[in-house]
Design an enzyme around this catalytic site. Structure first.
Site, PDB file in Angstrom:
ATOM      1  N   CYS A 186     -24.813  57.060  -2.468  1.00 46.92           N
ATOM      2  CA  CYS A 186     -23.977  57.029  -3.629  1.00 46.92           C
ATOM      3  C   CYS A 186     -22.545  56.194  -3.384  1.00 46.92           C
ATOM      4  CB  CYS A 186     -23.599  58.503  -4.088  1.00 46.92           C
ATOM      5  SG  CYS A 186     -24.888  59.459  -4.726  1.00 46.92           S
ATOM      6  N   HIS A 326     -13.942  59.654  -6.564  1.00 47.28           N
ATOM      7  CA  HIS A 326     -15.547  59.869  -6.744  1.00 47.28           C
ATOM      8  C   HIS A 326     -15.668  60.880  -7.306  1.00 47.28           C
ATOM      9  CE1 HIS A 326     -19.464  59.828  -5.354  1.00 47.28           C
ATOM     10  NE2 HIS A 326     -19.469  61.070  -4.829  1.00 47.28           N
ATOM     11  N   GLU A 337     -12.604  65.673  -1.251  1.00 49.00           N
ATOM     12  CA  GLU A 337     -11.769  64.502  -1.592  1.00 49.00           C
ATOM     13  C   GLU A 337     -10.299  64.569  -1.842  1.00 49.00           C
ATOM     14  OE1 GLU A 337     -13.459  62.699  -4.983  1.00 49.00           O
ATOM     15  OE2 GLU A 337     -12.551  60.566  -4.535  1.00 49.00           O
ATOM     16  N   LYS A 358     -16.281  60.234 -13.987  1.00 46.92           N
ATOM     17  CA  LYS A 358     -17.553  61.056 -14.012  1.00 46.92           C
ATOM     18  C   LYS A 358     -17.702  62.093 -14.958  1.00 46.92           C
ATOM     19  CE  LYS A 358     -19.352  59.928  -9.447  1.00 46.92           C
ATOM     20  NZ  LYS A 358     -18.040  59.128  -8.549  1.00 46.92           N
ATOM     21  N   HIS A 363     -22.904  60.721 -13.148  1.00 46.36           N
ATOM     22  CA  HIS A 363     -22.981  60.208 -11.595  1.00 46.36           C
ATOM     23  C   HIS A 363     -24.550  59.400 -11.758  1.00 46.36           C
ATOM     24  CE1 HIS A 363     -22.872  59.295  -7.469  1.00 46.36           C
ATOM     25  NE2 HIS A 363     -22.567  60.739  -6.977  1.00 46.36           N
ATOM     26  N   PHE A 422     -24.686  60.987  -0.081  1.00 42.44           N
ATOM     27  CA  PHE A 422     -25.476  61.500   0.801  1.00 42.44           C
ATOM     28  C   PHE A 422     -25.907  60.735   1.951  1.00 42.44           C
ATOM     29  CE2 PHE A 422     -28.304  64.667  -2.181  1.00 42.44           C
ATOM     30  CZ  PHE A 422     -26.924  65.255  -2.543  1.00 42.44           C
TER      31      PHE A 422
END
Lengths: 441, 398
Positions: A186, A326, A337, A358, A363, A422
């Protein structure tokens, strides 16, 4: 030190301008619709329409309101048939047509013959739609484990290659420089833009078509995220499902999309009189070496990426006026984060506006990093911070200013965008107003 | 801070010829051919350079095996080889070690199994590991997690050029200040769906064709044999490489794209690389060519070599004729073998089954028993499906 660029080593470096942008985000296509959606507090999340999601835990997604056969603008291409390529490629083409149209009212053809043009495009799951289609065809819906080796079917070969994305874009836009498909889960979209900027920095290209794309709305993808409960099961109210930093967040919302930025050597852009939206001034990537999907609560490696990106930009945390987080809306990520931002930005983390778009668009894996950079570009251009929608109940572990629910006016000269993926990938990029950059330089 | 030079300090290779660098080198020096025969659902037979992933996975735990594709298990085993023994000291710097790999097919065996699970048993039967086990950056992520590496990492997907392009990106990291980068690629899939994909390329042999059909630069050649495998390499900065480990230097790597209307981009890439690195064609002691095995493609590569080297062709070899074309792994293995060629001062031949006589009057192909290398620089070429073109230069430091 991570890959990237900057003048911290006192070597004169090429400046990287953003001269064109194109977005195919969930909701209506195009950058104006995208900006309107995310600044108005709207949501493009809905029940999945691309297949029947009834048997899945998560039945919602951010879908692009764009028909496959209607997305290709035949302005740059030679009328080639793109109907057989992966939807992610068609989304990328649509975004790139918009971006190049934005960067070059005319004259792209001249540049494409006289300058070295490169591509750096990200994708996490690239050819997944074609993979599923071809699997269904060649195994008769899974009846056969062994597949027939019948007549040569080039679609079965090229259809599975992630590199076909780069080849399609390169052919369509007459690219003669380096072409790279970047994959890092991602963070792919952010990394592709950062690495594309580095291609200009190093002198590999004068212009780089950079961005990210993914079209993962498939039963296999939804099932795999269901299995680890990574996605939100809030199916009754899809538009409220993505709620980054909110205490009731319960997973991310899968989405599709694409975004393209035209990156250009600043001198080259100014010589042709191009409009310069912003500059990319710092980029860094790290890995956490921790877990393929899990994140710890400390965020040290993301903080490291942010600090290195700032160092490469040659600016202090206080010169960041907006953070596009993110903010995936998972329990783990948003704590991770928040801690990373505190470590990297220090006291400034408590004053800088931070938001996650998002919440509005979901996402889109390898695309969203590029989409979020465009959000930063537009935030700088408009001096407007898009909000984090669906933010209702504060989480004591997420205690920064997430710009809840309503866009906010602010002078934005420097923006930071972050990504986490990931595989443990962690990335950060700095985008700045070129006027301020002129003053700094 | 910018580091001056880049060195290749460790190499780990696995192909159908062996699961360790020593096994593979021994086989390529002998010119062995190691193709297996696989059958499709209709009993048609194809050749494949099959990697013994089960043997490679012996040292992995069940917890790792259950979450990984066989090709990822092989990648992890290669990373163990790369970081074992004398080189384990680099793990003292694990926070600064990056992993930049190439990839093409991801974990397609895992994906086919889970697609079948979904089809037969519904969404609840899909493995939780499907969320990452098949994607293109799985090898990069798993290696960094296994060894707790925290440097800059990612994956590049440019088909057969992926190996060199990963090397190129890793080298940029070194030049930008990172001291250690694991790079290379391992690719190919034994899944039936993947095999069908590989055999759908216009450049692969037709089913039931004998290995003689893969004979690059000869008129009889009709395509290549695909395979699985790859190589990992450790790149190190000058400042962190002891003098005793500086024998193989990565001079540089470059990339371009051959779109329809442009000229000979591979030639442009090589000549740019020469210019930027101060190397001349006369310096080249060996060329690892791409050797696709399709006459038209081989002809274009031959023309490129003739344009670059004229009538002073350096020895040119393609050991892949013995183990197959490994997609993203292909150019990574070629770089690794080129490094070993410099280190061992011996050029391995094309597969010995192709005979002992050079059928190509334009090139200087190494047939038969191989030969000693006469100059200290190696050039590796790669062409990727779609238009990707890459090249790398390595040098032996005396």
């Amino acid at each position: 030190m991570s890959e990237g660029f900057g003048n911290n080593d006192q070597v004169e470096v090429r400046r990287v301008a953003i001269t064109g942008i194109g977005v195919i985000a969930p909701g209506e296509p195009g950058r104006d619709a995208f900006w309107s959606l995310i600044t108005s507090g709207g949501s493009a999340v809905r029940r999945i329409s691309q297949f029947d999601p009834s048997s899945f835990r998560s039945q919602i997604a951010g879908e692009c309101n764009i028909e496959d056969d209607g997305i290709v603008i035949q302005e740059f291409g030679d009328g080639e048939d793109l109907s057989a390529v992966d939807r992610s490629i068609r989304l990328a083409v649509a975004a790139t047509d918009e971006a190049l149209g934005d960067a070059f009212d005319s004259g792209y053809e001249t540049c494409s013959t006289s300058d070295r043009i490169g591509i750096s495009y990200g994708s996490a799951v690239g050819a997944s739609q074609r993979m599923v289609e071809l699997y269904d065809h060649f195994t008769d819906g899974g009846k056969y484990w062994r597949c027939p080796l019948g007549d040569k079917n080039e679609a079965l070969f090229e259809g599975l290659l992630p590199s076909t994305l780069g080849a399609c874009l390169a052919d369509r836009y007459h690219v003669n420089g380096p072409v790279a498909i970047v994959s890092a889960g991602c963070t792919s979209g952010l990394d592709a833009v950062g690495q594309g900027a580095a291609m200009i920095q190093r002198g590999e290209s004068h212009i780089v078509i950079a961005g990210g794309t993914d079209a993962p709305l498939l039963p296999i993808t939804v099932a795999s995220f269901d299995a680890i409960k990574a996605t939100s099961p809030s199916n009754k109210k899809p538009e409220e499902a993505s709620r980054p930093f909110d205490a009731k967040r319960n997973g991310f919302v899968l989405a599709e999309g694409a975004a393209t930025l035209v990156l250009e050597d600043l001198e080259h852009a100014r010589a042709r009189g191009a409009h310069v939206y912003a500059e990319i001034t710092g980029f860094a990537r790290t890995t956490n070496g921790y877990h393929m999907t899990g994140l710890d609560n400390e965020g040290a490696e993301l903080a490291d990426a942010i600090s290195k990106a700032l160092l490469k930009a040659g600016i202090k945390p206080e010169q960041i006026d907006y953070v596009n987080a993110h903010g995936s809306s998972t329990q783990q990520n948003d704590v991770h984060e928040t801690e990373a931002l505190k470590k990297a930005l220090g006291e400034h983390s408590r004053h800088v506006p931070i938001s996650s778009i998002k919440s509005s668009i979901g996402h889109s894996l390898g695309a969203v990093g590029a989409i979020e950079i465009i959000a930063c570009v537009l935030a700088i251009a408009e001096n407007l911070v898009p909000p984090t929608i669906n933010y209702e109940i504060p989480d004591e572990r997420c205690d920064l200013d997430y710009v809840p629910n309503t866009a906010r006016r602010a002078v934005i000269n420097g923006a930071l965008s972050t990504a986490s993926g990931f595989g443990g990938f962690q990335s950060a990029i700095v985008i700045e107003n070129p006027k301020r950059r002129d003053e700094i330089i | 801070m910018r580091n001056g030079r880049t060195f290749i300090t460790q190499i780990a290779i696995a192909t159908s010829q062996g699961t360790s660098t020593e096994e593979v080198w021994d086989a390529v020096v002998k010119g062995r051919t190691t193709f297996s025969t696989l059958e499709d659902c209709e009993g048609r037979q194809i050749l494949f350079g099959d990697l013994d992933t089960e043997r490679m996975a012996v040292g992995l735990t069940e917890r790792i095996k259950i979450q990984t594709d066989p090709i990822t298990q092989a990648a992890l085993a290669l990373s163990d080889q790369l970081l074992s023994g004398d080189n384990s000291e680099v793990l003292d710097h694990r926070d600064e070690i990056g992993v930049q790999l190439g990839n093409n097919y991801g974990g397609l065996s895992f994906a086919q199994r889970e697609l079948t699970n979904l089809s037969e048993n519904g969404p609840g039967a899909v493995s939780p590991y499907q969320s990452f086990a098949w994607f293109y950056s799985v090898n990069t992520g798993q290696i960094s997690v296994r060894h707790k590496l925290k440097g800059p990492s990612g994956t590049v997907a440019t088909e057969a050029c992926s190996g060199i392009d990963a090397l190129s990106l890793a080298n940029y990291e070194i030049l930008s200040g990172t001291d250690f980068m694991i790079t290379g690629a391992i690719d190919g899939t034994r899944s039936p769906f993947g095999i069908a994909s590989m055999y759908s390329g216009t450049s692969t042999l037709a089913p039931e064709t004998a290995a003689e059909g893969f004979a690059p630069y000869s008129a009889e050649s009709i395509g290549y044999v695909p395979g699985a495998g790859g190589a990992l390499l450790m790149l190190q900065s000058e400042r962190m490489t002891p003098p005793a480990q500086r024998d193989i230097e990565l001079i540089g790597a470059a990339r371009g794209f051959q779109s329809g209307q442009s000229g000979n981009v591979l030639r442009d890439v090589v000549e740019r690389l020469f210019t930027e690195s101060g190397v001349t064609p006369f310096d080249i002691g060996v060329v690892y060519s791409d050797a696709v095995g399709v006459p038209g493609v081989d002809t274009r590569e031959r023309e490129t070599l003739v344009k670059i080297f004229g009538d002073k062709q350096p020895p040119t070899t393609a050991p892949k004729t013995g183990f197959g074309r490994l997609f993203a792994g292909a150019s990574a293995v070629d770089v690794a073998l080129a490094a070993l060629t410099l280190r061992n001062q011996w050029i391995p031949p094309l597969a010995i089954r192709l005979g002992g006589q050079d059928p190509d009057e334009h090139l200087n192909l190494v047939y038969g028993e191989g030969r000693p290398i006469q100059k200290d620089t190696a050039l590796v070429l790669s062409t990727g499906t779609g238009g990707y073109r890459s090249a790398a230069l390595l040098r032996l430091n005396g």
